[in-house]
Motif scaffolding. Structure first.
Motif, PDB file in Angstrom:
ATOM      1  N   GLN A  24       0.677  -1.032   0.068  1.00  0.00           N
ATOM      2  CA  GLN A  24       0.117   0.094   0.212  1.00  0.00           C
ATOM      3  C   GLN A  24       0.989   1.048   0.370  1.00  0.00           C
ATOM      4  OE1 GLN A  24      -2.619  -0.135   3.165  1.00  0.00           O
ATOM      5  NE2 GLN A  24      -3.862  -1.845   2.777  1.00  0.00           N
ATOM      6  N   ILE A  25       1.687   0.873   0.314  1.00  0.00           N
ATOM      7  CA  ILE A  25       2.999   2.387   0.548  1.00  0.00           C
ATOM      8  C   ILE A  25       3.707   2.578  -0.714  1.00  0.00           C
ATOM      9  CG2 ILE A  25       4.649   3.410   2.151  1.00  0.00           C
ATOM     10  CD1 ILE A  25       4.074   1.775   4.190  1.00  0.00           C
ATOM     11  N   LEU A  26       4.009   1.652  -1.442  1.00  0.00           N
ATOM     12  CA  LEU A  26       4.762   2.022  -2.743  1.00  0.00           C
ATOM     13  C   LEU A  26       4.044   2.088  -3.748  1.00  0.00           C
ATOM     14  CD1 LEU A  26       7.538  -0.496  -2.186  1.00  0.00           C
ATOM     15  CD2 LEU A  26       7.911   1.932  -1.750  1.00  0.00           C
ATOM     16  N   THR A  27       4.067   2.865  -4.777  1.00  0.00           N
ATOM     17  CA  THR A  27       3.192   3.085  -5.413  1.00  0.00           C
ATOM     18  C   THR A  27       3.746   2.976  -6.781  1.00  0.00           C
ATOM     19  OG1 THR A  27       3.860   5.731  -5.458  1.00  0.00           O
ATOM     20  CG2 THR A  27       1.689   4.996  -4.951  1.00  0.00           C
ATOM     21  N   VAL A  28       5.143   2.487  -6.441  1.00  0.00           N
ATOM     22  CA  VAL A  28       5.726   2.037  -7.852  1.00  0.00           C
ATOM     23  C   VAL A  28       5.585   0.502  -7.859  1.00  0.00           C
ATOM     24  CG1 VAL A  28       7.478   2.630  -9.335  1.00  0.00           C
ATOM     25  CG2 VAL A  28       6.667   4.741  -8.153  1.00  0.00           C
ATOM     26  N   GLN A  29       5.830   0.076  -9.195  1.00  0.00           N
ATOM     27  CA  GLN A  29       6.028  -1.159  -8.804  1.00  0.00           C
ATOM     28  C   GLN A  29       7.392  -1.751  -8.418  1.00  0.00           C
ATOM     29  OE1 GLN A  29       4.508  -4.153  -7.977  1.00  0.00           O
ATOM     30  NE2 GLN A  29       2.391  -3.955  -9.730  1.00  0.00           N
ATOM     31  N   GLU A  30       7.708  -2.243  -7.643  1.00  0.00           N
ATOM     32  CA  GLU A  30       9.738  -2.463  -7.036  1.00  0.00           C
ATOM     33  C   GLU A  30       9.430  -3.590  -6.649  1.00  0.00           C
ATOM     34  OE1 GLU A  30      10.872   0.008  -6.491  1.00  0.00           O
ATOM     35  OE2 GLU A  30      10.264   1.406  -6.666  1.00  0.00           O
ATOM     36  N   ARG A  31      10.839  -4.447  -6.775  1.00  0.00           N
ATOM     37  CA  ARG A  31      10.711  -5.407  -6.436  1.00  0.00           C
ATOM     38  C   ARG A  31      11.122  -5.927  -5.367  1.00  0.00           C
ATOM     39  NH1 ARG A  31      17.010  -5.922  -8.739  1.00  0.00           N
ATOM     40  NH2 ARG A  31      16.818  -7.666  -7.893  1.00  0.00           N
ATOM     41  N   PRO A  32      10.485  -6.847  -5.558  1.00  0.00           N
ATOM     42  CA  PRO A  32      11.255  -7.825  -3.842  1.00  0.00           C
ATOM     43  C   PRO A  32      11.786  -6.929  -2.680  1.00  0.00           C
ATOM     44  CG  PRO A  32      10.477  -9.555  -5.329  1.00  0.00           C
ATOM     45  CD  PRO A  32      10.537  -8.370  -5.781  1.00  0.00           C
ATOM     46  N   ASP A  33      12.818  -7.207  -3.248  1.00  0.00           N
ATOM     47  CA  ASP A  33      13.952  -7.324  -2.404  1.00  0.00           C
ATOM     48  C   ASP A  33      14.018  -5.562  -1.450  1.00  0.00           C
ATOM     49  OD1 ASP A  33      14.664  -5.982  -5.011  1.00  0.00           O
ATOM     50  OD2 ASP A  33      16.830  -6.652  -4.683  1.00  0.00           O
ATOM     51  N   PHE A  34      14.039  -4.827  -2.952  1.00  0.00           N
ATOM     52  CA  PHE A  34      13.827  -3.217  -1.935  1.00  0.00           C
ATOM     53  C   PHE A  34      12.554  -3.358  -0.911  1.00  0.00           C
ATOM     54  CE2 PHE A  34      12.113   0.601  -2.369  1.00  0.00           C
ATOM     55  CZ  PHE A  34      13.054   2.345  -2.012  1.00  0.00           C
ATOM     56  N   VAL A  35      11.359  -4.164  -1.233  1.00  0.00           N
ATOM     57  CA  VAL A  35      10.379  -3.827  -0.318  1.00  0.00           C
ATOM     58  C   VAL A  35      10.659  -4.712   1.290  1.00  0.00           C
ATOM     59  CG1 VAL A  35       7.817  -5.167   0.639  1.00  0.00           C
ATOM     60  CG2 VAL A  35       8.826  -4.065  -2.038  1.00  0.00           C
ATOM     61  N   PHE A  59      24.080   2.410   7.473  1.00  0.00           N
ATOM     62  CA  PHE A  59      22.852   1.555   7.008  1.00  0.00           C
ATOM     63  C   PHE A  59      22.135   0.883   5.993  1.00  0.00           C
ATOM     64  CE2 PHE A  59      21.668   4.285  10.645  1.00  0.00           C
ATOM     65  CZ  PHE A  59      21.765   3.247  11.850  1.00  0.00           C
ATOM     66  N   VAL A  60      22.758   1.023   4.962  1.00  0.00           N
ATOM     67  CA  VAL A  60      22.447   0.362   3.553  1.00  0.00           C
ATOM     68  C   VAL A  60      23.715  -0.479   2.979  1.00  0.00           C
ATOM     69  CG1 VAL A  60      20.629   1.677   2.512  1.00  0.00           C
ATOM     70  CG2 VAL A  60      22.783   2.799   1.818  1.00  0.00           C
ATOM     71  N   GLN A  61      24.320  -0.794   3.959  1.00  0.00           N
ATOM     72  CA  GLN A  61      26.187  -1.725   3.140  1.00  0.00           C
ATOM     73  C   GLN A  61      24.973  -2.981   3.158  1.00  0.00           C
ATOM     74  OE1 GLN A  61      28.969  -0.664   6.208  1.00  0.00           O
ATOM     75  NE2 GLN A  61      28.183  -2.273   7.154  1.00  0.00           N
ATOM     76  N   LYS A  66      19.414  -2.028  -5.972  1.00  0.00           N
ATOM     77  CA  LYS A  66      20.521  -1.021  -6.427  1.00  0.00           C
ATOM     78  C   LYS A  66      19.951  -0.077  -6.051  1.00  0.00           C
ATOM     79  CE  LYS A  66      20.971  -3.618 -11.250  1.00  0.00           C
ATOM     80  NZ  LYS A  66      21.117  -3.392 -12.263  1.00  0.00           N
ATOM     81  N   LYS A  67      18.811   0.603  -5.769  1.00  0.00           N
ATOM     82  CA  LYS A  67      18.820   2.112  -5.194  1.00  0.00           C
ATOM     83  C   LYS A  67      20.268   2.382  -4.063  1.00  0.00           C
ATOM     84  CE  LYS A  67      14.415   2.983  -6.800  1.00  0.00           C
ATOM     85  NZ  LYS A  67      13.066   3.146  -6.338  1.00  0.00           N
ATOM     86  N   ALA A  68      19.901   1.162  -2.838  1.00  0.00           N
ATOM     87  CA  ALA A  68      20.519   0.846  -1.758  1.00  0.00           C
ATOM     88  C   ALA A  68      21.719   1.122  -1.957  1.00  0.00           C
ATOM     89  CB  ALA A  68      19.634   0.375  -0.707  1.00  0.00           C
ATOM     90  N   ALA A 115      32.467  -4.633 -14.939  1.00  0.00           N
ATOM     91  CA  ALA A 115      33.124  -5.107 -15.505  1.00  0.00           C
ATOM     92  C   ALA A 115      31.751  -6.939 -15.889  1.00  0.00           C
ATOM     93  CB  ALA A 115      34.001  -6.004 -15.039  1.00  0.00           C
ATOM     94  N   ILE A 116      30.545  -6.962 -15.011  1.00  0.00           N
ATOM     95  CA  ILE A 116      29.956  -7.788 -15.108  1.00  0.00           C
ATOM     96  C   ILE A 116      28.405  -7.382 -15.309  1.00  0.00           C
ATOM     97  CG2 ILE A 116      30.992  -9.259 -13.721  1.00  0.00           C
ATOM     98  CD1 ILE A 116      29.717  -8.899 -10.764  1.00  0.00           C
ATOM     99  N   THR A 117      28.252  -5.871 -15.578  1.00  0.00           N
ATOM    100  CA  THR A 117      27.072  -5.118 -15.729  1.00  0.00           C
ATOM    101  C   THR A 117      26.173  -5.485 -14.760  1.00  0.00           C
ATOM    102  OG1 THR A 117      26.634  -7.606 -16.892  1.00  0.00           O
ATOM    103  CG2 THR A 117      27.268  -5.950 -18.170  1.00  0.00           C
ATOM    104  N   GLU A 118      26.520  -5.275 -13.598  1.00  0.00           N
ATOM    105  CA  GLU A 118      24.816  -5.127 -12.597  1.00  0.00           C
ATOM    106  C   GLU A 118      24.943  -4.126 -12.011  1.00  0.00           C
ATOM    107  OE1 GLU A 118      26.398  -7.376  -8.825  1.00  0.00           O
ATOM    108  OE2 GLU A 118      26.079  -9.415  -9.774  1.00  0.00           O
ATOM    109  N   LEU A 119      25.734  -2.749 -12.664  1.00  0.00           N
ATOM    110  CA  LEU A 119      25.118  -1.414 -12.419  1.00  0.00           C
ATOM    111  C   LEU A 119      24.289  -0.739 -13.071  1.00  0.00           C
ATOM    112  CD1 LEU A 119      28.910  -0.139 -12.366  1.00  0.00           C
ATOM    113  CD2 LEU A 119      27.723  -0.709 -10.393  1.00  0.00           C
ATOM    114  N   ASP A 120      23.146  -0.205 -12.520  1.00  0.00           N
ATOM    115  CA  ASP A 120      22.076   0.874 -13.137  1.00  0.00           C
ATOM    116  C   ASP A 120      22.937   2.110 -13.434  1.00  0.00           C
ATOM    117  OD1 ASP A 120      22.246   1.074 -10.430  1.00  0.00           O
ATOM    118  OD2 ASP A 120      20.403   2.440 -10.318  1.00  0.00           O
ATOM    119  N   GLY A 121      22.251   3.428 -14.308  1.00  0.00           N
ATOM    120  CA  GLY A 121      22.022   4.461 -14.489  1.00  0.00           C
ATOM    121  C   GLY A 121      23.130   5.193 -13.224  1.00  0.00           C
ATOM    122  N   PHE A 122      22.749   5.449 -11.948  1.00  0.00           N
ATOM    123  CA  PHE A 122      22.495   6.435 -10.954  1.00  0.00           C
ATOM    124  C   PHE A 122      24.058   6.212 -10.986  1.00  0.00           C
ATOM    125  CE2 PHE A 122      18.259   6.929 -10.796  1.00  0.00           C
ATOM    126  CZ  PHE A 122      18.341   7.813 -11.074  1.00  0.00           C
TER     127      PHE A 122
END
Length: 126
Positions: A24-35, A59-61, A66-68, A115-122
C-alpha cells in the motif's frame, strides 16, 4: 486538498499502530528485495538528507537493491569529500595536494560491478 492531507495523516497514524503493508505504501511497482529493505533505505535517506553521509552508507551497506547500493556508494563518496574538506588547511597560500585515497577504493568496487554489468544508470554516473 486539506481533506486529502488530513486523510493521509490519518492513514499514517493508523499504519503506525497496525502492521505495515508495503504494497500500500509503495505506489511504483518495486522489486521484492527493495520492499524488504525499505525501512533501511528510508532511514539511510533521512541521514543522507541531514548530511550524515557515513551513517547513511552504514545502514544500507548490506542491502542488495540497486537504489540502496547507489545510496551506499554515493554516501561513502560524499563522506570522504566532506572529511577531506574538513581536514584542509585554512591558509590562503597555494593549495596543498589534497588527494582522496578513498576514491581509488570506490573506483575499484564500481569497476568490478561494471565489468559484470551489475550497475544501473545512477551507479554508472558515480
Amino acid at each position: 486538498m486539506i481533506y486529502f492531507v488530513s486523510c493521509r495523516a490519518a492513514e499514517l497514524l493508523y499504519s503506525i499502530e497496525a502492521p505495515v503493508d508495503y504494497k500500500q505504501i509503495l505506489t511504483v511497482q518495486e522489486r521484492p528485495d527493495f520492499v524488504e529493505e525499505y525501512d533501511k533505505f528510508c532511514l539511510a535517506s533521512s541521514f543522507f538528507d541531514l548530511k550524515e553521509y557515513d551513517r547513511a552508507a552504514f545502514f544500507v551497506q548490506d542491502c542488495k537493491n540497486k537504489k540502496a547500493y547507489f545510496l551506499h556508494m554515493y554516501g561513502r563518496y560524499l563522506a570522504d569529500e566532506k572529511r577531506k574538506l574538513d581536514n584542509a588547511p585554512d591558509s590562503i597560500g597555494p593549495p596543498d595536494k589534497l588527494e582522496n585515497e578513498h576514491l581509488k577504493t570506490l573506483k575499484t568496487e564500481l569497476a568490478k560491478k561494471y565489468a559484470i554489468t551489475e550497475l544501473d544508470g545512477f551507479c554508472i554516473y558515480l
